[in-house]
Design an enzyme around this catalytic site. Structure first.
Site, PDB file in Angstrom:
ATOM      1  N   ASP A 174       3.739 -44.647  22.708  1.00 25.76           N
ATOM      2  CA  ASP A 174       4.379 -45.255  23.876  1.00 25.76           C
ATOM      3  C   ASP A 174       5.649 -45.981  23.421  1.00 25.76           C
ATOM      4  OD1 ASP A 174       4.747 -46.044  26.550  1.00 25.76           O
ATOM      5  OD2 ASP A 174       3.875 -47.997  26.138  1.00 25.76           O
ATOM      6  N   SER A 175       6.511 -46.264  24.390  1.00 25.52           N
ATOM      7  CA  SER A 175       7.724 -47.012  24.070  1.00 25.52           C
ATOM      8  C   SER A 175       7.392 -48.465  23.724  1.00 25.52           C
ATOM      9  CB  SER A 175       8.681 -46.962  25.261  1.00 25.52           C
ATOM     10  OG  SER A 175       8.008 -47.428  26.420  1.00 25.52           O
ATOM     11  N   CYS A 235       3.529 -42.587  27.205  1.00 23.03           N
ATOM     12  CA  CYS A 235       4.762 -42.987  27.885  1.00 23.03           C
ATOM     13  C   CYS A 235       5.181 -41.921  28.910  1.00 23.03           C
ATOM     14  CB  CYS A 235       5.859 -43.145  26.836  1.00 23.03           C
ATOM     15  SG  CYS A 235       7.428 -43.672  27.501  1.00 23.03           S
ATOM     16  N   GLU A 250       6.809 -57.492  30.566  1.00 23.69           N
ATOM     17  CA  GLU A 250       7.128 -57.806  29.170  1.00 23.69           C
ATOM     18  C   GLU A 250       7.317 -59.300  28.954  1.00 23.69           C
ATOM     19  OE1 GLU A 250       8.267 -55.652  26.351  1.00 23.69           O
ATOM     20  OE2 GLU A 250       6.942 -54.260  27.367  1.00 23.69           O
ATOM     21  N   CYS A 301       3.735 -45.152  35.288  1.00 22.87           N
ATOM     22  CA  CYS A 301       4.302 -45.889  34.150  1.00 22.87           C
ATOM     23  C   CYS A 301       3.162 -46.617  33.447  1.00 22.87           C
ATOM     24  CB  CYS A 301       5.343 -46.889  34.658  1.00 22.87           C
ATOM     25  SG  CYS A 301       5.952 -48.000  33.383  1.00 22.87           S
ATOM     26  N   HIS A 341       2.895 -49.381  32.055  1.00 22.79           N
ATOM     27  CA  HIS A 341       2.728 -50.809  32.331  1.00 22.79           C
ATOM     28  C   HIS A 341       2.058 -51.115  33.658  1.00 22.79           C
ATOM     29  CE1 HIS A 341       5.441 -51.082  29.017  1.00 22.79           C
ATOM     30  NE2 HIS A 341       5.575 -52.386  29.109  1.00 22.79           N
TER      31      HIS A 341
HETATM   32  N1  DGL Z   1       6.327 -46.613  28.678  1.00 22.60           N
HETATM   33  C1  DGL Z   1       7.285 -46.443  29.733  1.00 22.60           C
HETATM   34  C2  DGL Z   1       6.738 -45.439  30.758  1.00 22.60           C
HETATM   35  O1  DGL Z   1       5.538 -45.225  30.873  1.00 22.60           O
HETATM   36  C3  DGL Z   1       7.613 -47.733  30.428  1.00 22.60           C
HETATM   37  C4  DGL Z   1       8.400 -48.696  29.599  1.00 22.60           C
HETATM   38  C5  DGL Z   1       9.776 -48.188  29.246  1.00 22.60           C
HETATM   39  O2  DGL Z   1      10.669 -48.141  30.106  1.00 22.60           O
HETATM   40  O3  DGL Z   1       9.957 -47.866  28.082  1.00 22.60           O
HETATM   41  O4  DGL Z   1       7.514 -44.864  31.469  1.00 22.60           O
END
Ligand code: DGL
Length: 276
Positions: free
Chosen positions: A14-15, A77, A162, A194, A196
């Site tokens: 993930d990011s 992600c 965040e 997403c 999050h």
């Molecule tokens: N992990 C990203 C997603 O699921 C969300 C956070 C980001 O923008 O990096 O799209």
């Protein structure tokens, strides 16, 4: 030889730390396997970046996780799953890792959303990158061209989470703003597209009510992976089953330990990853 072959883990990328929510579910549904998590916290968010940059970052993450002996990688992600994934599958893997697999979250999620909608009206909330890629609409319509899809990019949600402000008034105002146009379209199914957003499920439910079905990815991805491993014994047989979970992030801060633990549901120890 046999021993080596069976030492492989499942990578989760993930990011940032939002994907730990998916990792938590994976560990719950597949407790015997070994997982290696990578969160690119030094470069989050991906959702506001161009597809080219997300692809570059994603290739580095893939290299890292395969170097850590992963046999397959789940892109938790959505932003990476929405565009970079198909380039990785079509161009990068055949060239550099022909025997390895990379799977994303979008296809399993839309399969469930399509099976749940009755009035054929689906809403999606996601990052700007995911919405602009059109991946959710494209995959939903591939399954059923009759479905109508409305997407709304929610650029501020990730940063508010965040900052640890998910329970604040600001979050409530933002959610109402982002959800209102979708409610107005009379959707009966809402995809939280997403990583999050999983932790916002109850708050979202309060706003949209009980009539709209919420599709949250964590459980879906875990049960689809379980299914996938059953169908792919050639991969499953290589996976080690020692219940070892390892966590890496590209920036080590107290926040990752703190919020990471919150997203994963229990205390985690994170090691620093260097992506080249
Ligand atoms: N992990 C990203 C997603 O699921 C969300 C956070 C980001 O923008 O990096 O799209």
């Amino acid at each position: 030889m046999l021993k080596n072959k069976r030492q492989k883990a499942i990578g989760v990328f993930d990011s940032g730390f939002g994907g730990l929510n998916i990792m938590q579910s994976l560990v719950k549904v597949l407790p015997k396997y070994d997982f290696v998590y990578l969160g690119d916290t030094a470069r989050i968010p991906y959702g506001t970046r161009s597809p080219e940059v997300v692809y570059e970052f994603t290739k580095q993450a893939v290299d890292f996780l395969f170097a850590k002996k992963c046999e397959l990688i789940i892109f938790a992600c959505n932003t990476a799953s929405s565009d970079a994934l198909r380039h990785i599958q079509r161009e990068y893997l055949p060239k550099y890792y022909p025997s390895k697999k990379v799977l994303g979250v979008i296809i399993p999620t839309v399969e469930v959303a399509n099976s749940k909608t009755k009035n054929k009206k689906i809403g999606v909330i996601a990052t700007e990158g995911t919405v602009l890629s059109g991946a959710f609409s494209r995959e939903i319509l591939k399954i059923n061209p009759q479905v109508k899809v409305w997407q709304n990019a929610c650029p501020l949600l990730v940063s508010v989470i965040e900052a640890g402000e998910q329970d604040s008034v600001i979050m409530e105002i933002l959610l109402k703003k982002y959800l209102k146009p979708l409610i107005a379209k009379k959707i009966d199914t809402l995809i939280l597209g997403c990583t999050h957003y999983g932790i916002l499920k109850n708050k979202i439910k309060k706003i949209i009510g009980n009539k709209i079905h919420i599709i949250s990815e964590a459980e879906i991805v875990a049960s689809k992976l379980k299914d996938y491993l059953k169908r792919h014994s050639e991969i499953e047989s290589k996976l080690s089953k020692k219940s070892v979970n390892t966590f890496y992030s590209t920036d080590l801060t107290d926040k990752f330990q703190l919020l990471g633990t919150k997203f994963f549901g229990k205390k985690i120890t994170v090691q620093k990853a260097k992506l080249i």
